[in-house]
Design an enzyme around this catalytic site. Structure first.
Site, PDB file in Angstrom:
ATOM      1  N   SER A  52      31.930  40.351  31.605  1.00 35.25           N
ATOM      2  CA  SER A  52      32.318  39.420  32.495  1.00 35.25           C
ATOM      3  C   SER A  52      32.998  38.107  32.246  1.00 35.25           C
ATOM      4  CB  SER A  52      31.315  39.286  33.711  1.00 35.25           C
ATOM      5  OG  SER A  52      31.648  37.942  34.509  1.00 35.25           O
ATOM      6  N   GLY A  53      34.144  37.607  32.659  1.00 36.93           N
ATOM      7  CA  GLY A  53      34.555  36.524  32.322  1.00 36.93           C
ATOM      8  C   GLY A  53      33.837  35.384  32.715  1.00 36.93           C
ATOM      9  N   LEU A  54      33.293  35.487  34.204  1.00 39.41           N
ATOM     10  CA  LEU A  54      32.452  34.532  34.582  1.00 39.41           C
ATOM     11  C   LEU A  54      31.356  34.334  33.913  1.00 39.41           C
ATOM     12  CD1 LEU A  54      31.392  32.612  36.906  1.00 39.41           C
ATOM     13  CD2 LEU A  54      30.712  34.701  38.004  1.00 39.41           C
ATOM     14  N   ASP A  64      34.911  29.030  34.290  1.00 38.32           N
ATOM     15  CA  ASP A  64      35.407  30.316  34.626  1.00 38.32           C
ATOM     16  C   ASP A  64      37.060  30.283  34.683  1.00 38.32           C
ATOM     17  OD1 ASP A  64      36.091  33.028  34.130  1.00 38.32           O
ATOM     18  OD2 ASP A  64      35.351  33.517  36.363  1.00 38.32           O
ATOM     19  N   ASP A  91      36.661  41.984  31.141  1.00 34.40           N
ATOM     20  CA  ASP A  91      37.425  41.298  31.982  1.00 34.40           C
ATOM     21  C   ASP A  91      38.437  40.331  31.312  1.00 34.40           C
ATOM     22  OD1 ASP A  91      38.211  39.473  33.811  1.00 34.40           O
ATOM     23  OD2 ASP A  91      36.230  38.712  34.503  1.00 34.40           O
ATOM     24  N   ASP A  93      40.925  38.433  32.298  1.00 35.40           N
ATOM     25  CA  ASP A  93      41.479  37.634  33.308  1.00 35.40           C
ATOM     26  C   ASP A  93      43.040  37.649  33.285  1.00 35.40           C
ATOM     27  OD1 ASP A  93      39.102  36.264  33.414  1.00 35.40           O
ATOM     28  OD2 ASP A  93      39.436  34.798  31.779  1.00 35.40           O
ATOM     29  N   GLU A 120      44.200  40.326  35.649  1.00 32.14           N
ATOM     30  CA  GLU A 120      44.565  40.228  36.931  1.00 32.14           C
ATOM     31  C   GLU A 120      45.895  39.536  37.387  1.00 32.14           C
ATOM     32  OE1 GLU A 120      40.865  38.208  36.819  1.00 32.14           O
ATOM     33  OE2 GLU A 120      41.542  36.256  37.424  1.00 32.14           O
ATOM     34  N   LYS A 126      43.381  30.780  34.562  1.00 35.05           N
ATOM     35  CA  LYS A 126      42.767  31.390  35.958  1.00 35.05           C
ATOM     36  C   LYS A 126      41.973  30.426  36.478  1.00 35.05           C
ATOM     37  CE  LYS A 126      39.501  33.379  36.351  1.00 35.05           C
ATOM     38  NZ  LYS A 126      39.147  34.986  35.970  1.00 35.05           N
ATOM     39  N   ASN A 128      38.030  31.145  38.871  1.00 31.30           N
ATOM     40  CA  ASN A 128      37.170  32.336  39.430  1.00 31.30           C
ATOM     41  C   ASN A 128      37.791  32.686  40.943  1.00 31.30           C
ATOM     42  OD1 ASN A 128      35.042  33.507  41.129  1.00 31.30           O
ATOM     43  ND2 ASN A 128      34.521  34.201  38.968  1.00 31.30           N
ATOM     44  N   SER A 129      37.881  33.777  41.408  1.00 30.52           N
ATOM     45  CA  SER A 129      38.595  34.447  42.708  1.00 30.52           C
ATOM     46  C   SER A 129      37.649  33.739  43.734  1.00 30.52           C
ATOM     47  CB  SER A 129      38.555  35.816  42.675  1.00 30.52           C
ATOM     48  OG  SER A 129      39.434  36.477  41.503  1.00 30.52           O
ATOM     49  N   ARG A 165      44.140  44.237  38.188  1.00 31.24           N
ATOM     50  CA  ARG A 165      43.372  43.984  39.271  1.00 31.24           C
ATOM     51  C   ARG A 165      44.212  43.289  40.195  1.00 31.24           C
ATOM     52  NH1 ARG A 165      38.132  40.092  38.211  1.00 31.24           N
ATOM     53  NH2 ARG A 165      38.554  38.403  39.753  1.00 31.24           N
ATOM     54  N   HIS A 196      40.229  43.568  44.841  1.00 26.27           N
ATOM     55  CA  HIS A 196      38.993  42.611  44.954  1.00 26.27           C
ATOM     56  C   HIS A 196      39.049  42.294  46.166  1.00 26.27           C
ATOM     57  CE1 HIS A 196      35.794  40.691  43.187  1.00 26.27           C
ATOM     58  NE2 HIS A 196      36.387  39.553  42.507  1.00 26.27           N
TER      59      HIS A 196
HETATM   60  C1  SPV Z   1      34.106  38.377  36.578  1.00 28.25           C
HETATM   61  O1  SPV Z   1      32.873  38.842  36.618  1.00 28.25           O
HETATM   62  O2  SPV Z   1      34.488  37.434  35.730  1.00 28.25           O
HETATM   63  C2  SPV Z   1      35.095  38.673  37.481  1.00 28.25           C
HETATM   64  C3  SPV Z   1      34.598  39.217  38.726  1.00 28.25           C
HETATM   65  O3  SPV Z   1      35.849  38.494  37.220  1.00 28.25           O
HETATM   66  S1  SPV Z   1      34.525  37.948  39.982  1.00 28.25           S
HETATM   67  O4  SPV Z   1      33.833  36.576  39.397  1.00 28.25           O
HETATM   68  O5  SPV Z   1      33.786  38.620  41.003  1.00 28.25           O
HETATM   69  O6  SPV Z   1      35.807  37.660  40.368  1.00 28.25           O
HETATM   70 MG    MG Z   2      36.601  37.438  35.936  1.00 29.91          MG
END
Ligand code: SPV
Ligand code: MG
Length: 562
Positions: A52-54, A64, A91, A93, A120, A126, A128-129, A165, A196
């Site tokens: 996971s990027g986060l 992130d 992930d 990004d 994505e 980027k 975080n979404s 994504r 997502h």
């Molecule tokens: C991550 O885990 O970094 C994701 C998923 O991209 S989310 O944080 O839900 O966007």
């Molecule tokens: Mg991410």
């Protein structure tokens, strides 16, 4: 199995991830953010990892927002891949740039056995979404299709997966745009679509899935709509569910609670039983494998790994100066006798040092040694003290009397011996020079400079000189046990333990028992250059000897004896 069927090698990580994407089963992938969490994911039973990027940025303590560089991400993945055999879906990004960056990313990921990447359709850098998702600009669809194509064209492993994504629902562009993009990405070559959503209910995901109708594997991240039963996803034809950030969050709440508790209580006592033991950390690090490898590969090295010092006695003849300490703690030229010995071991790279204490063992306070206590020291001899620590012997070991001072070459030459057993014999001492001198050594040949390079073996150690035959010297109290010698020594000792007089036995009895059992004990002759401290006279003279061992800069008077 049909006899003619080929035996297939275990599937590669990328093949396993691809299989999870295309299978009809609902599969679950768990987040990890470093080597340790990757191993924990594997042990929990998951079959793949979401890098996971986060979570990766969070464990570095940054945002992130591509604050972690892509090469730092790749370095992190290398630890994760090493710590776990699982397929890893990165992930990725936005792909960290344009189509060209995606090509290079895919190449580097393949080199590190990463099974796939998810990119994505947002813009670099980027965010975080879940942070103002609706305000985030999307990538231009054609440009993003180019990235997917570039990635697919650059992979050399046919099973490497690229997951596209779709952020259209997050960014508020609506279902039609989400479907339009997903289809374009599928046609561009994406192996799966990640759709997502930031809603707390799965409605838009389910609507998307229905319209999508399994055109390509569908991946979801139900972080916000977490209360939805997984059965709903299964029925909707979802391929893979990603639990995207739950280990970094679990670690965070646990670390916060423990840090606060320790800070406020100023003690560890409230937390020790609630956190992983240090041994559990060692296990996760695979420390056992290291120990096994050490035994396999380091035993061939020329360095003994440990030392055992016998230091249980008060010292007959030294009662006047040992009321409050054992003999080994007597000060010699400014430091305890045992410190000289320990420093000598450390100089030879022997750092695992065990001291068997007895009389006033509480007064043995030498840094860097383990102390084992022979509680029955008053009724037992040296061998019983040795036996207190003998079971724990591992690797090559030097066994030493505690009251020795010697020139460093004596120990160096001893530990360099290849023999399973070797001892140091002083050929200058063939007559009882004082009451306490004992341990006379009878050897296969007398010391003779012409013998240089020839092997000499111990035949017997005796406290009596035999009239008919003068001894060849005196065993100074150093025994090196190497390789398979350790187990043979332990075996001989366990046989001797059965003897009714075991408590009265000394170390020469062990040497003689080894010889009787057919072991060859190699002799390394020296001519002086050492001191034992057996009585007040030895104690007085030991200071001069020790001074002579200190560096010139420390005021070496240069009057070494022996
Ligand atoms: C991550 O885990 O970094 C994701 C998923 O991209 S989310 O944080 O839900 O966007
Ligand atoms: Mg991410």
């Amino acid at each position: 199995m049909n006899a003619r069927e080929p035996v297939l090698p275990p599937a590669s990580r990328s093949a396993r991830l691809r299989q999870m994407l295309v299978s009809d089963e609902l599969e679950f992938i768990m987040e990890a953010h470093n080597g340790l969490s990757a191993r924990i994911v594997r042990e929990a039973g998951f079959r793949a990892i979401w890098a996971s990027g986060l979570a990766i940025s969070a464990q570095y303590g940054v945002r992130d927002n591509n604050e972690v560089s892509w090469t730092q991400v790749v370095d992190t993945l290398e630890f994760m891949a090493d710590a776990s055999e699982l397929p890893i879906l990165l992930d990725g990004d936005t792909g960290y740039g344009n189509f060209n960056n995606v090509r290079r990313l895919v190449k580097k990921l393949e080199q590190r056995s990463i099974a796939g990447v998810c990119i994505e359709d947002k813009q670099f850098p980027k965010t975080n979404s879940f942070i103002d998702g609706e305000r985030q600009p999307l990538a231009e669809m054609e440009e993003f299709c180019g990235k997917i194509k570039a990635g697919k064209d650059s992979q050399t492993d046919e099973h490497f997966s690229i997951v596209a994504r779709v952020e259209a629902l997050i960014a508020g562009w609506g279902m039609d745009e989400a479907l339009r993009r997903a289809e374009a990405y599928r046609l561009a070559g994406a192996d799966a679509i990640l759709i997502h959503s930031r809603l707390s209910r799965p409605d838009e995901i389910l609507a998307f899935a229905q319209e999508w109708a399994r055109r390509a594997p569908l991946v979801i991240v139900p972080t916000k709509y977490y209360s939805t039963p997984s059965e709903v996803f299964r029925k909707a034809g979802i391929s893979v569910v990603i639990w995207a950030n739950h280990l970094i969050r679990a670690a965070t709440s646990s670390m916060q609670a423990v840090a606060k508790e320790i800070h406020d209580s100023q003690t560890l006592v409230n937390v020790e039983d609630r956190i992983a033991s240090v041994n559990e950390i060692f296990r996760l690090q695979n420390a056992d494998e290291y120990s096994a490898a050490e035994r396999l590969y380091l035993s061939a090295s020329r360095t003994s790994s440990s030392a055992l010092v016998l230091a249980a006695s008060r010292g007959a003849g030294l009662e006047a100066v040992t009321t409050d300490r054992p003999k080994v703690m007597l000060p010699i030229a400014g430091k305890p006798l045992l410190r000289w010995l320990v420093d000598g071991f450390k100089t030879q790279g022997i750092n695992d040092i065990t001291v068997v204490g007895g009389y006033r063992a509480d007064a043995i306070n030498i840094a860097g040694v383990k102390v084992v206590v022979n509680e029955r020291y008053a009724q037992t001899g040296e061998l019983a003290s040795f036996a207190c620590a003998a079971d724990a012997l591992h690797g090559d070991t030097v066994i030493s009397y505690g009251d020795l001072l010697f020139r460093s070459y004596i120990l160096r030459d001893l530990v360099e011996s290849d023999a399973a057993f070797s001892v140091v014999v002083d050929s200058s001492q063939t007559q009882p020079s004082n009451q306490s001198v004992r341990d006379f050594a009878y050897c296969s040949t007398a010391d003779d400079r012409d013998l240089f390079g020839q092997k000499v073996f111990l035949q017997k150690v005796s406290s009596e000189t035999q009239d008919s035959r003068p001894p060849h010297g005196r065993w100074i109290g150093l025994l090196n046990v190497r390789g398979p010698g350790r187990e043979r020594l332990q075996h001989t000792l366990s046989e001797m333990r059965k003897r009714p007089d075991f408590d009265a036995l000394d170390m020469p009895a062990l040497l003689n028992a080894l010889i009787d059992a057919g072991e060859a004990i190699e002799v390394q002759y020296v001519h002086g250059h050492w001191r034992g401290v057996n009585d007040l006279e030895d104690f007085r003279r030991a200071g001069d000897f020790a001074h002579a061992q200190t560096p010139f800069a420390l005021g070496n008077p240069g009057n070494e004896e022996g």
